[in-house]
Design a protein around this motif. Sequence first.
Motif: not given
Length: 305
Positions: A20, A22-23, A45, A62, A65, A274
């Motif tokens: 992810a 976001g992590r 993503e 995203s 990344r 997660y």
Amino acid sequence: AGTLGAAAAQSGRYFGAAVAAGRLGESAYVTTLDREFNSVTAENEMKWDATEPTRGSFTFGSADRIVDHAQSRGMKIRGHTLVWHAQIPGWVQNLSSAADARAALTGHINGVMGHYRGKIHTWDVVNEAFADGGAVGSLRSSIWTQRIGNGFIEEAFRAARAADPNAKLCYNDYNIDDADAAKTRGVYNMVRDFKARGVPIDCVGLQSHFGQVPSNYRRNIEQFAALGVDVQITELDIGGSGTAQADAYRRVVEACMAVSRCTGITVWGVTDRYSWRSGDTPLLFDGNYNKKPAYDAVLNALNNA
Ligand code: G3I
């Protein structure tokens, strides 16, 4: 070898994790990811709602990344997923005709595969198109079957081959792990038909979200491989804990390692913390990034093959 990725690489395979974006700012997450895995899949993503939320306007922030992180560390990247019935934006749900749906499908495949051309070794071109239960070969009803018909799968694979001729093209699904299940037979028949008619397909993705591992799992991998496609285990996670979970993971890895066309394994997350299976502990690292018995079982199975 002392890590999952290095152990898998001994036989030319990869061992990956769903990631992810976001992590990627969490140091324990990144430390574990970078140490153990040599392949990544974006958990959400690269899906349609993330990459083309408005028709013709592509957003790759995203996903990029994750790709940048993986590339800078020499990891492989699986693409997930181009054509699915879920996580599609409203404009896709409202496609109004066959011609409109075809244009959207092709435009999306070209836009996303074009952006990542040369960076992604395998794409899940079509995800979860087959129905659970029902007759062998029945597809689930979706915007794609409703507007285009069952031929949307073939059309998607043809468009994908044209968009990136060097990427391996996978059909990916869950509950196709039991060699004899009706859903598995349907996918098997489709792959056999595609190979017979020259429709481009290179691999089958077994998601393998498990409670129990089917007793004929290895035979299932063998039967797909015998059609002339690779098999990738794409979203592995197994409920439970302790020795039972470790034994189940060992069996999955041994089954893949026994078939030369089983080319890689991806677990669906780095840490139990997660996992999408909230309330369960289905992965190889616990919530504090400690190695679980399942980790040791997987590493041993990779090293002993
Ligand atoms: O990002 C939003 C956040 O902004 C919002 O506040 C929050 C509120 O619900 O939702 C967040 O989005 C969630 C997203 O995961 C990111 O965490 C979605 O609601 C949630 O539905 C989504 O779940 C994903 C699921 O696919 C969606 O179908 C899971 O993370 C992902 O693990 C799961 O992965 C699928 C594979 O793609 C296909 N095979 C099955 C597998 C497991 O379901």
